[in-house]
Design a protein around this motif. Structure first.
Motif, PDB file in Angstrom:
ATOM      1  N   LYS A  64       9.949  -3.743   6.903  1.00  0.00           N
ATOM      2  CA  LYS A  64       9.236  -2.526   7.057  1.00  0.00           C
ATOM      3  C   LYS A  64       8.888  -2.955   8.045  1.00  0.00           C
ATOM      4  O   LYS A  64       8.098  -4.601   8.472  1.00  0.00           O
ATOM      5  CB  LYS A  64       8.684  -1.608   5.993  1.00  0.00           C
ATOM      6  CG  LYS A  64       9.596  -1.148   4.724  1.00  0.00           C
ATOM      7  CD  LYS A  64       9.103  -0.330   4.209  1.00  0.00           C
ATOM      8  CE  LYS A  64      10.241   0.441   3.300  1.00  0.00           C
ATOM      9  NZ  LYS A  64       9.248   1.412   2.142  1.00  0.00           N
ATOM     10  N   GLY A  71       6.250   3.362   6.234  1.00  0.00           N
ATOM     11  CA  GLY A  71       7.111   2.171   7.059  1.00  0.00           C
ATOM     12  C   GLY A  71       8.059   2.657   7.721  1.00  0.00           C
ATOM     13  O   GLY A  71       8.597   3.071   6.881  1.00  0.00           O
ATOM     14  N   VAL A  73      12.182   1.390   8.860  1.00  0.00           N
ATOM     15  CA  VAL A  73      12.860  -0.191   8.020  1.00  0.00           C
ATOM     16  C   VAL A  73      13.307  -0.536   9.423  1.00  0.00           C
ATOM     17  O   VAL A  73      13.947   0.218   9.975  1.00  0.00           O
ATOM     18  CB  VAL A  73      13.571   0.448   6.692  1.00  0.00           C
ATOM     19  CG1 VAL A  73      14.827  -0.694   6.587  1.00  0.00           C
ATOM     20  CG2 VAL A  73      12.883   0.823   5.670  1.00  0.00           C
ATOM     21  N   GLN A  76      17.771  -4.241   6.790  1.00  0.00           N
ATOM     22  CA  GLN A  76      18.191  -4.108   5.540  1.00  0.00           C
ATOM     23  C   GLN A  76      19.149  -4.621   5.192  1.00  0.00           C
ATOM     24  O   GLN A  76      20.428  -4.192   6.364  1.00  0.00           O
ATOM     25  CB  GLN A  76      17.784  -2.311   4.965  1.00  0.00           C
ATOM     26  CG  GLN A  76      18.964  -2.429   3.728  1.00  0.00           C
ATOM     27  CD  GLN A  76      18.183  -1.124   3.541  1.00  0.00           C
ATOM     28  OE1 GLN A  76      17.746  -0.040   3.531  1.00  0.00           O
ATOM     29  NE2 GLN A  76      19.216  -0.777   2.976  1.00  0.00           N
ATOM     30  N   TYR A 122       4.413  -6.730   9.488  1.00  0.00           N
ATOM     31  CA  TYR A 122       5.231  -6.661   9.057  1.00  0.00           C
ATOM     32  C   TYR A 122       5.721  -6.417   7.179  1.00  0.00           C
ATOM     33  O   TYR A 122       4.776  -7.751   7.104  1.00  0.00           O
ATOM     34  CB  TYR A 122       6.448  -7.554   9.544  1.00  0.00           C
ATOM     35  CG  TYR A 122       7.127  -7.021  11.063  1.00  0.00           C
ATOM     36  CD1 TYR A 122       7.850  -6.209  11.117  1.00  0.00           C
ATOM     37  CD2 TYR A 122       5.964  -7.234  12.100  1.00  0.00           C
ATOM     38  CE1 TYR A 122       8.076  -6.049  12.330  1.00  0.00           C
ATOM     39  CE2 TYR A 122       5.618  -7.296  13.607  1.00  0.00           C
ATOM     40  CZ  TYR A 122       7.326  -6.558  13.033  1.00  0.00           C
ATOM     41  OH  TYR A 122       7.545  -5.936  15.411  1.00  0.00           O
TER      42      TYR A 122
END
Length: 291
Positions: A64, A71, A73, A76, A122
């Motif tokens: 994120k 936050g 994404v 993923q 991050y």
């Protein structure tokens, strides 16, 4: 020409724990900050340990930006035993890539072609659907510090046609570049410099009242590299402006005279061709009249 850029990573490892499991058996190691250069890739290291001894069939990796809870994404993926790879499900702008091996507890990610807008925090997270929904994430985050090698974007000489001329050099980079000058004698110019910052990443400096003709070089530098550009200054002065106007009129008059001569030559050639043609016609008619 830009010097070869060197990407610097400042890694201060922090231990961050979260989740509902035994805090003594879960851990995640990430740097508090990484530094990357504009236009280059940067790596976010992230490794973890967990208390489950048995082999985990499925792992989900989540990255994120901006915050751990609200936050966005940006990446993923999910690993499966059938392929062994982590298949991306989210990859914002197709600029993110998992370079770690989740099966080896490595969630490290790479971000390609970074820009100033990528400066942010991050956060990495791992989930194990096969272990009763076990999950772990880093609460501190890794801050991306974006730097840039200096680049000279403009170099020119300004003047009103009088006796004062200034060399102007505009450069960009982060941290803001320091601008220096060398003159025609290859010595550093230190007099009459005025610098103005146009923002966080751009600056302009004027070298005022150029006193010598020749080559002037602007050099922009910071801790990540440097750039240079050269301009030549030649200053012509005339005491009498009427003399300049006279030269201009003479040049125009000469061009007009050449034009008239060419036009007259073409007219003479055309008349000559017409006369020759009439003579030939008369010659052909004379025998027929005698018969």
């Amino acid at each position: 020409m830009n010097t070869a850029p060197v990407i610097v990573f400042l890694s201060i490892l922090l231990l961050s724990r979260t989740g509902s499991h035994d805090e003594g058996t879960w851990s995640m190691n990430v740097p508090s900050e990484v530094t990357g250069l504009v236009g280059h890739p940067v790596v976010f290291p992230c490794t973890f340990t967990h208390p489950h001894r048995q082999h985990h069939d499925t792992l989900q990796v989540i990255w994120k930006v901006g915050g751990i809870h609200n936050g966005m994404v940006v990446f993923q993926c999910t690993t499966h035993n059938s392929t062994g790879s982590c298949r991306p499900e989210v990859n914002l702008d197709q600029r993110y890539k998992l370079i770690g091996n989740p099966k080896a507890h490595d969630l490290s990610m790479q971000l390609h072609n970074i820009t100033y807008r990528d400066s942010n925090k991050y956060f990495c997270r791992v989930e194990m659907p096969g272990q009763g929904g076990a999950k772990f994430e880093n609460k501190m985050g890794t801050h991306l510090h974006v730097a840039a090698v200096p680049k000279i974007v403009d170099l020119l000489v300004q003047g009103s046609g009088g006796s004062e001329y200034n060399a102007v050099c505009r450069a960009e980079g982060h941290p803001l570049p320091i601008i220096t000058w060398t003159g025609p004698d290859d010595q550093q110019e230190n007099n009459g410099k005025v610098q103005t910052n146009l923002g966080q990443h751009e600056t302009v400096q004027e070298l005022q009242n150029l006193s010598k003709e020749g080559r002037y070089t602007c050099i922009a530098s910071n801790e990540y590299g440097s750039d240079r550009a050269t301009i030549y200054f030649i200053h012509h002065t005339y005491r009498n402006s009427t003399y300049i106007l006279l030269l201009m009129w003479i040049a125009l008059g000469a061009k007009f005279l050449i034009f008239l001569l060419l036009l007259g030559g073409m007219a003479w050639q055309w008349n000559s061709d017409q006369t020759e043609m009439e003579k030939k016609l008369c010659t052909k008619k004379t025998p027929s009249e005698g018969n």
